[in-house]
Scaffold this motif. Sequence first.
Motif, PDB file in Angstrom:
ATOM      1  N   GLN A   1       0.853  -1.172   0.000  1.00 18.20           N
ATOM      2  CA  GLN A   1       0.000   0.000   0.000  1.00 18.20           C
ATOM      3  C   GLN A   1       0.894   1.228   0.000  1.00 18.20           C
ATOM      4  O   GLN A   1       2.057   1.168   0.364  1.00 18.20           O
ATOM      5  N   ARG A   2       0.339   2.354  -0.388  1.00  8.51           N
ATOM      6  CA  ARG A   2       1.134   3.576  -0.436  1.00  8.51           C
ATOM      7  C   ARG A   2       1.641   3.940   0.957  1.00  8.51           C
ATOM      8  O   ARG A   2       2.777   4.327   1.129  1.00  8.51           O
ATOM      9  N   ASP A   3       0.816   3.788   1.960  1.00  5.38           N
ATOM     10  CA  ASP A   3       1.220   4.063   3.340  1.00  5.38           C
ATOM     11  C   ASP A   3       1.543   2.728   4.009  1.00  5.38           C
ATOM     12  O   ASP A   3       0.872   2.292   4.925  1.00  5.38           O
ATOM     13  N   TRP A   4       2.594   2.048   3.529  1.00  8.86           N
ATOM     14  CA  TRP A   4       2.898   0.703   3.993  1.00  8.86           C
ATOM     15  C   TRP A   4       3.336   0.669   5.444  1.00  8.86           C
ATOM     16  O   TRP A   4       3.133  -0.319   6.131  1.00  8.86           O
ATOM     17  N   LEU A   5       3.937   1.733   5.937  1.00 10.39           N
ATOM     18  CA  LEU A   5       4.386   1.752   7.323  1.00 10.39           C
ATOM     19  C   LEU A   5       3.207   1.933   8.271  1.00 10.39           C
ATOM     20  O   LEU A   5       3.179   1.355   9.341  1.00 10.39           O
ATOM     21  N   ARG A   6       2.240   2.698   7.848  1.00  9.70           N
ATOM     22  CA  ARG A   6       1.048   2.992   8.640  1.00  9.70           C
ATOM     23  C   ARG A   6       1.433   3.393  10.062  1.00  9.70           C
ATOM     24  O   ARG A   6       0.962   2.828  11.034  1.00  9.70           O
ATOM     25  N   LYS A   7       2.321   4.368  10.141  1.00 16.12           N
ATOM     26  CA  LYS A   7       2.815   4.782  11.457  1.00 16.12           C
ATOM     27  C   LYS A   7       1.693   5.380  12.276  1.00 16.12           C
ATOM     28  O   LYS A   7       0.787   6.041  11.764  1.00 16.12           O
ATOM     29  N   ASP A   8       1.765   5.112  13.544  1.00 14.18           N
ATOM     30  CA  ASP A   8       0.781   5.614  14.478  1.00 14.18           C
ATOM     31  C   ASP A   8       1.538   6.030  15.732  1.00 14.18           C
ATOM     32  O   ASP A   8       2.308   5.241  16.284  1.00 14.18           O
ATOM     33  N   LEU A   9       1.337   7.243  16.173  1.00 16.71           N
ATOM     34  CA  LEU A   9       2.068   7.727  17.339  1.00 16.71           C
ATOM     35  C   LEU A   9       1.641   7.006  18.610  1.00 16.71           C
ATOM     36  O   LEU A   9       2.394   6.973  19.580  1.00 16.71           O
ATOM     37  N   ASN A  10       0.454   6.417  18.613  1.00 14.60           N
ATOM     38  CA  ASN A  10       0.045   5.630  19.776  1.00 14.60           C
ATOM     39  C   ASN A  10       0.969   4.440  19.979  1.00 14.60           C
ATOM     40  O   ASN A  10       1.325   4.099  21.111  1.00 14.60           O
ATOM     41  N   VAL A  11       1.344   3.785  18.896  1.00 17.59           N
ATOM     42  CA  VAL A  11       2.236   2.627  18.996  1.00 17.59           C
ATOM     43  C   VAL A  11       3.591   3.051  19.551  1.00 17.59           C
ATOM     44  O   VAL A  11       4.153   2.387  20.413  1.00 17.59           O
ATOM     45  N   ILE A  12       4.113   4.173  19.070  1.00 15.00           N
ATOM     46  CA  ILE A  12       5.414   4.648  19.552  1.00 15.00           C
ATOM     47  C   ILE A  12       5.335   5.008  21.033  1.00 15.00           C
ATOM     48  O   ILE A  12       6.193   4.636  21.829  1.00 15.00           O
ATOM     49  N   GLY A  13       4.287   5.717  21.411  1.00 19.92           N
ATOM     50  CA  GLY A  13       4.137   6.116  22.811  1.00 19.92           C
ATOM     51  C   GLY A  13       3.942   4.939  23.744  1.00 19.92           C
ATOM     52  O   GLY A  13       4.629   4.791  24.752  1.00 19.92           O
ATOM     53  N   PHE A  14       2.982   4.065  23.413  1.00 22.04           N
ATOM     54  CA  PHE A  14       2.728   2.905  24.269  1.00 22.04           C
ATOM     55  C   PHE A  14       3.889   1.916  24.241  1.00 22.04           C
ATOM     56  O   PHE A  14       4.182   1.269  25.247  1.00 22.04           O
ATOM     57  N   GLY A  15       4.563   1.791  23.092  1.00 25.14           N
ATOM     58  CA  GLY A  15       5.718   0.895  23.008  1.00 25.14           C
ATOM     59  C   GLY A  15       6.869   1.385  23.862  1.00 25.14           C
ATOM     60  O   GLY A  15       7.536   0.595  24.530  1.00 25.14           O
ATOM     61  N   LEU A  16       7.103   2.693  23.876  1.00 26.35           N
ATOM     62  CA  LEU A  16       8.172   3.242  24.707  1.00 26.35           C
ATOM     63  C   LEU A  16       7.854   3.074  26.180  1.00 26.35           C
ATOM     64  O   LEU A  16       8.703   2.650  26.969  1.00 26.35           O
ATOM     65  N   ILE A  17       6.626   3.375  26.555  1.00 29.36           N
ATOM     66  CA  ILE A  17       6.220   3.175  27.950  1.00 29.36           C
ATOM     67  C   ILE A  17       6.259   1.694  28.302  1.00 29.36           C
ATOM     68  O   ILE A  17       6.694   1.305  29.392  1.00 29.36           O
ATOM     69  N   GLY A  18       5.810   0.852  27.354  1.00 27.97           N
ATOM     70  CA  GLY A  18       5.821  -0.591  27.584  1.00 27.97           C
ATOM     71  C   GLY A  18       7.210  -1.172  27.710  1.00 27.97           C
ATOM     72  O   GLY A  18       7.369  -2.263  28.253  1.00 27.97           O
ATOM     73  N   TRP A  19       8.219  -0.493  27.203  1.00 27.74           N
ATOM     74  CA  TRP A  19       9.585  -0.964  27.378  1.00 27.74           C
ATOM     75  C   TRP A  19      10.246  -0.301  28.583  1.00 27.74           C
ATOM     76  O   TRP A  19      11.018  -0.935  29.297  1.00 27.74           O
ATOM     77  N   LEU A  20       9.963   0.969  28.834  1.00 30.34           N
ATOM     78  CA  LEU A  20      10.591   1.646  29.976  1.00 30.34           C
ATOM     79  C   LEU A  20      10.144   1.053  31.313  1.00 30.34           C
ATOM     80  O   LEU A  20      10.934   0.986  32.247  1.00 30.34           O
TER      81      LEU A  20
END
Length: 141
Positions: free
Chosen positions: A52-71
């Motif tokens: 798809q054109r937006d193959w990464l489909r980045k979402d800031l929720n994933v980055i935020g929750f992933g960082l908190i989920g690792w910290l």
Amino acid sequence: MAAATSTVVGLATSSLSPVNRKHPAFLKSPSTTARNPFRVSQASGGKYTCFQRDWLRKDLNVIGFGLIGWLAPSSIPAINGDSLTGLFFGSIGTELAHFPTPPALTSPFWLWLVTWHLGLFICLTFGQIGFKGRTEDYFEK
């Protein structure tokens, strides 16, 4: 300096004839068009696209929750009373104390750097899979 024209001479001193550019072999076919293969609308002839054109489909929720989920788990003091995050950030301070010189290969900084970032990237990858899988009803079947 005067420009002089000369005849091109090939093997056995036979002169080459000039090329006729109007010969049908040199004409461009009207059905052939130059295409940019990187344009999504024209990729694979415009019928199929691999991504798809937006193959990464980045979402800031994933980055935020992933960082908190690792910290959160990496901040648990489980390594001789210290946390992985604390050891990593502490080793950064130790290495910055002698800044112009890089860290030695035997420095524990490299172990904490690789371990901390490997855990972070694994957490972000699973977060992306889980979050996007749930929003696209991948796990409902």
